[in-house]
Motif scaffolding. Sequence first.
Motif, short mmCIF file in Angstrom:
data_model
loop_
_atom_site.label_atom_id
_atom_site.label_comp_id
_atom_site.label_asym_id
_atom_site.label_seq_id
_atom_site.Cartn_x
_atom_site.Cartn_y
_atom_site.Cartn_z
N LEU A 204 0.81 -1.22 0.00
CA LEU A 204 0.00 0.00 0.00
C LEU A 204 0.84 1.28 0.00
O LEU A 204 0.30 2.37 -0.14
CB LEU A 204 -1.00 0.01 1.17
N ASP A 205 2.17 1.16 0.11
CA ASP A 205 3.03 2.32 -0.07
C ASP A 205 2.84 2.90 -1.47
O ASP A 205 3.14 4.07 -1.72
CB ASP A 205 4.51 1.95 0.10
N TYR A 206 2.34 2.09 -2.39
CA TYR A 206 2.16 2.51 -3.77
C TYR A 206 0.74 2.99 -4.09
O TYR A 206 0.47 3.39 -5.21
CB TYR A 206 2.51 1.35 -4.72
N ALA A 207 -0.15 2.92 -3.11
CA ALA A 207 -1.55 3.32 -3.34
C ALA A 207 -1.68 4.83 -3.15
O ALA A 207 -1.62 5.33 -2.03
CB ALA A 207 -2.49 2.57 -2.40
N GLU A 208 -1.85 5.55 -4.26
CA GLU A 208 -1.99 7.00 -4.21
C GLU A 208 -3.29 7.40 -3.51
O GLU A 208 -4.33 6.81 -3.76
CB GLU A 208 -1.98 7.57 -5.63
N GLY A 209 -3.21 8.39 -2.66
CA GLY A 209 -4.39 8.96 -2.04
C GLY A 209 -5.07 8.07 -1.01
O GLY A 209 -6.22 8.29 -0.65
N ARG A 210 -4.36 7.06 -0.52
CA ARG A 210 -4.91 6.18 0.52
C ARG A 210 -4.14 6.41 1.82
O ARG A 210 -2.92 6.46 1.81
CB ARG A 210 -4.77 4.71 0.13
#
Length: 156
Positions: free
Chosen positions: A114-120
Amino acid sequence: MSQIKVLFVCMGNICRSPTAEGVFISLLKDKGSSDKFLVDSAGTHAYHVGEPPDARAQQTAKQRGVDLSFIRARKFRYEDFEHFDYILAMDQDNLDILKQACPIEYQHKVRLFLDYAEGRDETDVPDPYYGGQNGFNHVFDLVTDAAEGFYQKVLK
């Protein structure tokens, strides 16, 4: 150019990491990039080795056009640290397990997906195993966002 090798990891490899594997493979097909990547998933625990993904995970994915039926659970192996370029944990607990076992020269490969989930704001993909259908939908949404963000970051 050699393939970029990506491994998704959760605890049992029947809910979150196979969903991430299936979603990322589907995204790669949509973008015409399947040949650039080798994608797999594994669990830190051997609870479900050889089993297909949880029926609820498969159903959720199928409703959104993603097939998980070909995936079989396996346990993470020590040699995965060397083999894979990216080892993406679904939550902090599994990240900690991986980091503890990981040789120093491979620590840079191990990250939270989730380090790659933008805007989360979330850092963990929650384990939906003991919950209801909403949990599986939420997992699918999270891994879809992270898969897109990861794809964009890796190709830069």
